[in-house]
Motif scaffolding. Structure first.
Motif, PDB file in Angstrom:
ATOM      1  N   GLY A 155     -17.894 -21.164   3.713  1.00  0.00           N
ATOM      2  CA  GLY A 155     -18.811 -20.907   2.585  1.00  0.00           C
ATOM      3  C   GLY A 155     -18.274 -21.597   1.341  1.00  0.00           C
ATOM      4  N   GLY A 156     -17.720 -22.797   1.540  1.00  0.00           N
ATOM      5  CA  GLY A 156     -16.910 -23.467   0.518  1.00  0.00           C
ATOM      6  C   GLY A 156     -17.627 -23.829  -0.767  1.00  0.00           C
ATOM      7  N   LYS A 206     -20.593 -18.703  -3.741  1.00  0.00           N
ATOM      8  CA  LYS A 206     -20.168 -17.983  -4.934  1.00  0.00           C
ATOM      9  C   LYS A 206     -18.787 -17.337  -4.758  1.00  0.00           C
ATOM     10  N   LYS A 244     -21.803 -29.268   2.683  1.00  0.00           N
ATOM     11  CA  LYS A 244     -21.962 -30.201   1.549  1.00  0.00           C
ATOM     12  C   LYS A 244     -20.746 -30.232   0.634  1.00  0.00           C
ATOM     13  N   TRP A 284     -21.154 -24.412  10.779  1.00  0.00           N
ATOM     14  CA  TRP A 284     -21.077 -23.344  11.785  1.00  0.00           C
ATOM     15  C   TRP A 284     -21.919 -23.671  13.015  1.00  0.00           C
ATOM     16  N   LEU A 287     -16.594 -11.649   5.093  1.00  0.00           N
ATOM     17  CA  LEU A 287     -17.543 -11.141   4.096  1.00  0.00           C
ATOM     18  C   LEU A 287     -18.769 -10.620   4.829  1.00  0.00           C
ATOM     19  N   SER A 341     -21.819  -7.002   4.737  1.00  0.00           N
ATOM     20  CA  SER A 341     -22.566  -6.199   3.761  1.00  0.00           C
ATOM     21  C   SER A 341     -22.551  -4.719   4.144  1.00  0.00           C
ATOM     22  N   TYR A 377     -26.052  -8.662  13.137  1.00  0.00           N
ATOM     23  CA  TYR A 377     -25.549  -9.680  12.205  1.00  0.00           C
ATOM     24  C   TYR A 377     -24.022  -9.821  12.337  1.00  0.00           C
ATOM     25  N   THR A 380     -21.828  -4.439  -1.373  1.00  0.00           N
ATOM     26  CA  THR A 380     -23.181  -4.020  -1.743  1.00  0.00           C
ATOM     27  C   THR A 380     -23.915  -5.224  -2.363  1.00  0.00           C
ATOM     28  N   PHE A 423     -25.249  -8.107  -4.714  1.00  0.00           N
ATOM     29  CA  PHE A 423     -24.557  -8.890  -5.737  1.00  0.00           C
ATOM     30  C   PHE A 423     -25.331  -8.865  -7.065  1.00  0.00           C
TER      31      PHE A 423
HETATM   32  N1  LIG Z   1     -26.652 -11.366  -2.000  1.00  0.00           N
HETATM   33  C1  LIG Z   1     -26.234 -10.141  -1.740  1.00  0.00           C
HETATM   34  O1  LIG Z   1     -26.590  -9.174  -2.416  1.00  0.00           O
HETATM   35  C2  LIG Z   1     -25.282  -9.920  -0.581  1.00  0.00           C
HETATM   36  C3  LIG Z   1     -24.773  -8.639  -0.370  1.00  0.00           C
HETATM   37  C4  LIG Z   1     -23.844  -8.435   0.654  1.00  0.00           C
HETATM   38  C5  LIG Z   1     -23.451  -9.498   1.454  1.00  0.00           C
HETATM   39  N2  LIG Z   1     -23.981 -10.735   1.247  1.00  0.00           N
HETATM   40  C6  LIG Z   1     -23.526 -11.831   2.132  1.00  0.00           C
HETATM   41  O2  LIG Z   1     -22.767 -12.752   1.392  1.00  0.00           O
HETATM   42  C7  LIG Z   1     -22.776 -14.002   2.084  1.00  0.00           C
HETATM   43  C8  LIG Z   1     -22.951 -15.138   1.095  1.00  0.00           C
HETATM   44  O3  LIG Z   1     -21.748 -15.281   0.373  1.00  0.00           O
HETATM   45  P1  LIG Z   1     -21.657 -16.174  -0.957  1.00  0.00           P
HETATM   46  O4  LIG Z   1     -22.609 -15.581  -1.951  1.00  0.00           O
HETATM   47  O5  LIG Z   1     -20.231 -16.326  -1.310  1.00  0.00           O
HETATM   48  O6  LIG Z   1     -22.224 -17.577  -0.460  1.00  0.00           O
HETATM   49  P2  LIG Z   1     -23.500 -18.348  -1.040  1.00  0.00           P
HETATM   50  O7  LIG Z   1     -23.292 -18.596  -2.498  1.00  0.00           O
HETATM   51  O8  LIG Z   1     -24.729 -17.637  -0.588  1.00  0.00           O
HETATM   52  O9  LIG Z   1     -23.380 -19.719  -0.262  1.00  0.00           O
HETATM   53  C9  LIG Z   1     -23.513 -19.808   1.140  1.00  0.00           C
HETATM   54  C10 LIG Z   1     -22.413 -20.714   1.669  1.00  0.00           C
HETATM   55  O10 LIG Z   1     -22.542 -20.855   3.078  1.00  0.00           O
HETATM   56  C11 LIG Z   1     -22.477 -22.247   3.377  1.00  0.00           C
HETATM   57  N3  LIG Z   1     -23.253 -22.476   4.589  1.00  0.00           N
HETATM   58  C12 LIG Z   1     -24.557 -22.160   4.814  1.00  0.00           C
HETATM   59  N4  LIG Z   1     -24.914 -22.560   6.045  1.00  0.00           N
HETATM   60  C13 LIG Z   1     -23.814 -23.123   6.609  1.00  0.00           C
HETATM   61  C14 LIG Z   1     -23.558 -23.727   7.873  1.00  0.00           C
HETATM   62  N5  LIG Z   1     -24.500 -23.850   8.814  1.00  0.00           N
HETATM   63  N6  LIG Z   1     -22.304 -24.191   8.109  1.00  0.00           N
HETATM   64  C15 LIG Z   1     -21.337 -24.113   7.165  1.00  0.00           C
HETATM   65  N7  LIG Z   1     -21.519 -23.550   5.965  1.00  0.00           N
HETATM   66  C16 LIG Z   1     -22.752 -23.062   5.688  1.00  0.00           C
HETATM   67  C17 LIG Z   1     -23.051 -22.953   2.162  1.00  0.00           C
HETATM   68  O11 LIG Z   1     -22.509 -24.255   2.013  1.00  0.00           O
HETATM   69  P3  LIG Z   1     -23.262 -25.633   2.423  1.00  0.00           P
HETATM   70  O12 LIG Z   1     -24.678 -25.498   2.009  1.00  0.00           O
HETATM   71  O13 LIG Z   1     -22.479 -26.689   1.704  1.00  0.00           O
HETATM   72  O14 LIG Z   1     -23.072 -25.708   3.914  1.00  0.00           O
HETATM   73  C18 LIG Z   1     -22.462 -22.079   1.056  1.00  0.00           C
HETATM   74  O15 LIG Z   1     -21.152 -22.493   0.755  1.00  0.00           O
HETATM   75  C19 LIG Z   1     -23.900 -13.920   3.136  1.00  0.00           C
HETATM   76  O16 LIG Z   1     -23.302 -13.740   4.407  1.00  0.00           O
HETATM   77  C20 LIG Z   1     -24.665 -12.662   2.728  1.00  0.00           C
HETATM   78  O17 LIG Z   1     -25.235 -12.019   3.830  1.00  0.00           O
HETATM   79  C21 LIG Z   1     -24.874 -10.978   0.248  1.00  0.00           C
END
Ligand SMILES: NC(=O)c1ccc[n+]([C@@H]2O[C@H](COP(=O)([O-])OP(=O)(O)OC[C@H]3O[C@@H](n4cnc5c(N)ncnc54)[C@H](OP(=O)(O)O)[C@@H]3O)[C@@H](O)[C@H]2O)c1
Length: 287
Positions: free
Chosen positions: A7-8, A11, A33, A49, A105, A107, A116, A137, A139
Motif C-alpha cells: 500500500g506504498g 495514506k 504506481k 497483489w 491493516l 477493519s 475479507y 474504525t 478513517f
Molecule cells: N476508509 C476507512 O474508513 C477504512 C476503515 C478501516 C479499514 N480500512 C482499510 O484500509 C485499507 C486502505 O489503507 P490506506 O488508506 O493506507 O490505503 P489507501 O490510501 O486506500 O491506498 C491503497 C493502497 O493500495 C495500493 N494498491 C491497490 N491495489 C493494489 C494492487 N493490486 N497491488 C498493489 N497495491 C495496490 C495502492 O497503490 P497503487 O495504486 O500504487 O497500487 C495504495 O497504495 C483498505 O484495506 C481498507 O479496507 C479503511
C-alpha cells in the motif's frame, strides 16, 4: 532488518514511512504506481497483489547496508476477496525469504477466519508467524477524499445512511503510529488492536464540527439504504460495491461502531487526534 510497506502510495504507509525515515530504520515502499509516486529519497518497488510475478521484486531491492526484509506491513488491494493473493505472498515471504513478522491493516468489522482480510489473519495464525492485526474504525480521511469531500466542498452537505449511529472516527496518522510500534518493537506484539479515535460522533455532529471550523453551515442529509445505493451508483460505482459500502453505513446506524477504547494512547503514549483538529489541519480540502 528492513520493513516492507505494501500500500506504498496509500495514506497509512506514507505516515509510517516518514516515521521510519526519521528513526533511520530501513524500509521499502511497494505498490503498482509507487516507483513514480514515492517522495524523493524514499525507496520503492513495483508490486501488484494481483500479479504474482511481482512478488519477488521487494526481495531483490538492495538496501544501503545489505539489510534484509524481515517485517511486512500488509494493506489489502481493493478487490472482493484479497485473501488468496495476500496469503500466496505471505507464503513466499516466509518460506523463501525468512520474513518473521507481519502487521495487517484490517477493519473493525473483520473477524479472524471471516470475510475479507479475516482469511489473511487466519492464515498467519495457521502458519504460526508473528503477526499483529489492526482493526481500524472509519478513517477521518474519508471526509477529505471521494464523495464526501466533493459534497462538502460543493454543496456543504454530507450524505449518509448512518442515521444517528455513533462512530469513533480515527486519523490515519494515529493508525500509522500504532502500526509503527507493531512493526518496530523488539518484542512482537502478536495481538489485535481495535484502533478507535477519541470521541463517538454522529454524522449530525460531524456536520456541526465542519460548520464551526469552515465558518459556513454544513448539514447531514439522511438517506435510506436504497437512496444511498442509488446515489453511489450515480457516480458510476459498481452496484455490488455501492451495496457493500451502504451496508457498512447501515451497520453503523445499528450501532456497529458504537464503542470506545484507549488503544492509541496505550500503544503510542499520546491520545488520538481530535476530529476538530483534523478538520482544521485539512480545511483547504473543502474551501
Ligand atoms: N476508509 C476507512 O474508513 C477504512 C476503515 C478501516 C479499514 N480500512 C482499510 O484500509 C485499507 C486502505 O489503507 P490506506 O488508506 O493506507 O490505503 P489507501 O490510501 O486506500 O491506498 C491503497 C493502497 O493500495 C495500493 N494498491 C491497490 N491495489 C493494489 C494492487 N493490486 N497491488 C498493489 N497495491 C495496490 C495502492 O497503490 P497503487 O495504486 O500504487 O497500487 C495504495 O497504495 C483498505 O484495506 C481498507 O479496507 C479503511
Amino acid at each position: 532488518m528492513a520493513i516492507l510497506l505494501t500500500g506504498g502510495t496509500g495514506k497509512t504507509s506514507m505516515h509510517i514511512a516518514r516515521s521510519l525515515q526519521e528513526s533511520n530504520i530501513p524500509f521499502l515502499l511497494a505498490s503498482r504506481k509507487v516507483e513514480a509516486a514515492a517522495p524523493l529519497g524514499m525507496p520503492a518497488t513495483n508490486f501488484d497483489w494481483l500479479d504474482s510475478s511481482t512478488y519477488e521484486n521487494p526481495f531483490k531491492h538492495e538496501h544501503l547496508h545489505g539489510e534484509r526484509i524481515s517485517v511486512v506491513y500488509l494493506v489489502a488491494p481493493e478487490v472482493q476477496d484479497p485473501a488468496p493473493s495476500m496469503n500466496a505472498f505471505i507464503d513466499v515471504a516466509v518460506k523463501k525469504h525468512g520474513v518473521k513478522r507481519f502487521v495487517l491493516l484490517s477493519s473493525t468489522l473483520v473477524t479472524k477466519g471471516g470475510h475479507y482480510t479475516g482469511q489473511v489473519w487466519q492464515h498467519m495464525e495457521d502458519i504460526g508467524v508473528d503477526h499483529t492485526v489492526l482493526l481500524a474504525t472509519w478513517f477521518m480521511e474519508n471526509f477529505s477524499i471521494h464523495l464526501h469531500q466533493i459534497t462538502i466542498k460543493k454543496e456543504s452537505k454530507i450524505y449518509s445512511a448512518c442515521e444517528n449511529g455513533k462512530i469513533p472516527f480515527v486519523s490515519t496518522a494515529d493508525i500509522a503510529a500504532v502500526a509503527f510500534h507493531a512493526l518496530t518493537d523488539v518484542k512482537p506484539r502478536n495481538t489485535n488492536y481495535r484502533i478507535l479515535g477519541p470521541e463517538l460522533l454522529t454524522y449530525d455532529e460531524i456536520a456541526t464540527r465542519f460548520s464551526t471550523v469552515l465558518g459556513r453551515e454544513v448539514v447531514h442529509i439522511k438517506r435510506s439504504e436504497q437512496e444511498r445505493v442509488e446515489q453511489f451508483m450515480s457516480t458510476h460505482m459498481p452496484e455490488q460495491f455501492a451495496k457493500f459500502i451502504t451496508s457498512i453505513e447501515v451497520s453503523s446506524a445499528n450501532g456497529a461502531e458504537d464503542r470506545m477504547n484507549d488503544v492509541v494512547e496505550k500503544v503510542t503514549g499520546r491520545p488520538p487526534k481530535q476530529f476538530d483538529a483534523w478538520v482544521e489541519e485539512n480545511k483547504t480540502a473543502w474551501q
